[in-house]
Design a protein around this motif. Structure first.
Motif, PDB file in Angstrom:
ATOM      1  N   SER A  21       0.964  -3.092   3.759  1.00 29.27           N
ATOM      2  CA  SER A  21       0.657  -3.989   2.646  1.00 29.27           C
ATOM      3  C   SER A  21      -0.591  -4.804   2.963  1.00 29.27           C
ATOM      4  CB  SER A  21       1.833  -4.936   2.359  1.00 29.27           C
ATOM      5  OG  SER A  21       1.990  -5.859   3.426  1.00 29.27           O
ATOM      6  N   THR A  22      -1.148  -5.433   1.941  1.00 32.73           N
ATOM      7  CA  THR A  22      -2.403  -6.187   2.099  1.00 32.73           C
ATOM      8  C   THR A  22      -2.217  -7.442   2.936  1.00 32.73           C
ATOM      9  OG1 THR A  22      -2.016  -7.378   0.023  1.00 32.73           O
ATOM     10  CG2 THR A  22      -3.316  -5.349  -0.097  1.00 32.73           C
ATOM     11  N   LEU A  81      -2.984   1.242  -4.283  1.00 34.00           N
ATOM     12  CA  LEU A  81      -2.951  -0.213  -4.162  1.00 34.00           C
ATOM     13  C   LEU A  81      -3.052  -0.769  -5.573  1.00 34.00           C
ATOM     14  CD1 LEU A  81      -2.940  -2.789  -2.487  1.00 34.00           C
ATOM     15  CD2 LEU A  81      -5.371  -2.460  -2.034  1.00 34.00           C
ATOM     16  N   ILE A 127       0.880  -1.163   0.000  1.00 31.94           N
ATOM     17  CA  ILE A 127       0.000   0.000   0.000  1.00 31.94           C
ATOM     18  C   ILE A 127       0.917   1.212   0.000  1.00 31.94           C
ATOM     19  CG2 ILE A 127      -1.781   1.289   1.261  1.00 31.94           C
ATOM     20  CD1 ILE A 127      -2.736  -1.384   2.424  1.00 31.94           C
TER      21      ILE A 127
END
Length: 552
Positions: free
Chosen positions: A191-192, A177, A138
């Protein structure tokens, strides 16, 4: 020339790191010691995202168990969900709007030619899970405010375009993203892969995006709150009808000189709703106890006064009875786990005395009601005699008003129960809803500074405890109310701004409450100010800013 090192104090240790080390790398070393998932850091009493490089000073880790970490996690899950909608339905022109919170989740609606079904929601959930497995960064970027306006115009995010027209800061942070770009009010995870705990469930015309609750690694089950949903839906639809459903739209109204009309219309609407409520109570014969409850700074006192006036206009004789007058003497008050007096638990009230007095009144007896002296910490008998005639009703206000354990001896048909809260109709933009708790906190900061000589720092310090009390004693009973009344005013944050900002700026940078004060100041920075001179003296907002005709 040697490598530049940064000296950092972490959990009682003095550590040195190369200057290009990120906080994410440092967090990885300490994750097992900390326990809960680290999502942010606090460096020299300033929040930082994990992608930043280290700097010297005192560092502590912010996890998903902490308030700031929980908010960052939820924001990031919302971005993940938006990205899933973009991937699955973007080519069809389908967009998502993140709306009000219900329980531990956000109600979301898909806009475009689509009907939300179980299959649609499942497809989005599976795409979110796929994105988590990919652990996509992200990314955060800083752009000029005028660039942000142009960017969001091109992306069709009109609410954001409107919002940044009034941006005082020259730059805006946006998040990316993959190819999906958005703006969020607050910090994000890196981050995811961090976003393992969420759920999606169809609800009404849209779906619920559910987050973890008290256990950061366990998603709360969704429990429908139909009365809350209907109250928020009504509020939101009224805002859209008025053309003021976002902060940007409110700022437009201020800039164009339309705010006076909006204030008059809003106040007229609230008076009409209170009048309709009084008419309903009058029509339901036999109601003797009007029980009013709601969370802190909902405007209960002003509302009870205004309702009493409307009841009187229908030929009834209302009498205010604060539940505070039934407090036990201070020496008998229970204490919490920290040894402090727990004034918010039901056991702090003399429940037996309350039921005895109310039952006797109901049978036609004359009763002497107590008055609590907060200076001495004792109840006093001062000849406050009461007898209920045919037209008399008691307007009883207090946090336990909806709890059947408080009024267990009173017949159900003798009670009319009202839940009141400030459920703001405004959103920040399409994907950032405006927390109703922030509105109530700002109300309380302003009121307590004016009436109790309590600083903003002290109010912020006690707010988490107040919220825990609400979660335990108020929210579980809200759906049992006969009526849910929304006390939020669409314009109020623009008014509160001028009162709250000086109080928040007074909080020193080394105070634990500074982080929250800074967040609230950033939030208030979105609003153009609205002067209070044109607000009527019976307005609920007067309970907080002063100038009320009810002497509250």
């Amino acid at each position: 020339m040697g490598e530049v090192k940064c000296k950092i104090n972490i959990m009682g240790e003095r550590r040195e790191y190369p200057a290009d080390t990120t906080y994410r790398q440092v967090a990885a070393e300490y994750q097992d010691k900390v326990g809960q998932d680290i999502v942010l850091v606090l460096i020299n009493n300033r929040l930082q995202e994990l992608h930043h490089q280290v700097q010297e000073g005192e560092l502590s880790f912010v996890t998903t168990a902490d308030k700031a970490g929980r908010k960052a996690y939820r924001r990031s899950v919302a971005l993940l969900m938006e990205k899933a909608v973009y991937n699955v339905y973007g080519e069809q022109g389908i967009r998502v709007r993140v709306m009000h919170s219900i329980g531990q989740g956000n109600y979301c609606k898909l806009e475009g030619d689509i009907t939300v079904t179980k299959e649609v929601v499942l497809k989005l959930k599976l795409e979110m899970m796929r994105l988590v497995d990919l652990d996509i960064p992200i990314e955060k970027k800083s752009i000029r405010s005028d660039e942000a306006v142009e960017l969001f115009r091109e992306l069709g995010m009109k609410d954001k375009e409107r919002l940044f027209r009034y941006r005082r800061s020259s730059r805006v942070n946006i998040y990316q993203l993959g190819r999906y770009i958005d703006y969020f009010y607050g910090y994000m995870v890196p981050s995811t892969g961090y976003l393992k705990y969420f759920d999606l469930e169809p609800y009404q015309e849209g779906f619920m995006l559910m987050y973890p609750g008290s256990n950061p690694r366990l998603v709360d089950a969704f429990v429908p709150l139909e009365k809350l949903y209907e109250a928020m839906k009504e509020s939101y639809e009224w805002g859209r009808t008025m053309g003021v459903s976002t902060i940007g739209a409110l700022n437009d109204a201020v800039a164009e000189g339309r705010i006076r009309d909006i204030i008059l219309i809003q106040e007229a609407l609230m008076e009409r709703k209170i009048g309709e409520l009084a008419e309903r109570i009058h029509a339901e014969k036999g109601k003797k106890f009007i029980m009013i409850a709601g969370p802190s700074s909902s405007g209960k006192t002003t509302f009870s006064h205004r309702l009493s006036i409307q009841l009187a206009a229908h030929g009834m004789k209302p009498h205010p009875v604060p539940l505070d007058d039934f407090y036990l003497d201070r020496s008998l008050t229970p204490r919490d786990e920290n040894g402090n007096f727990d004034f918010e638990c039901l056991e702090a009230l003399d429940v037996e005395r309350f039921n005895s007095d109310m039952s006797r009144l109901l049978t036609g007896e004359e009763v002497e009601l107590p008055i609590f002296n907060f200076k001495t910490g004792k109840r006093e008998e001062k000849g406050r005699m009461m007898k209920l005639g045919v037209d008399d009703v008691l307007v009883i206000e207090g946090i336990h008003g909806l709890n059947d354990k408080l009024s267990y001896s009173l017949p159900k048909e003798s009670k009319f129960r009202i839940y009141i809260s400030a459920l703001t109709p405004l959103d920040i933009d399409e994907h950032n809803c405006l927390p109703t708790t922030d509105c109530r906190l700002l109300r309380r900061i302003v009121r307590d500074a004016r009436t109790r000589a309590t600083s903003a720092r002290e109010t912020i310090a006690m707010w988490d405890s107040v919220r825990r009390g609400e979660e335990q004693h108020i929210f579980p009973h809200q759906e049992s109310a006969d009526v849910m009344f929304n006390s939020a005013l669409i314009y109020e944050l623009a008014v509160l701004k001028q009162y709250a900002e000086p109080l928040l700026f007074a909080i020193e940078k080394d105070c634990p409450e500074y982080v929250e004060a800074k967040r609230l100041l950033k939030f208030l920075n979105y609003f153009l100010p609205v002067p209070s001179e044109q607000i009527s003296t019976n307005s609920i907002i007067r309970e907080f800013i002063g100038g009320s005709c009810f002497h509250v």
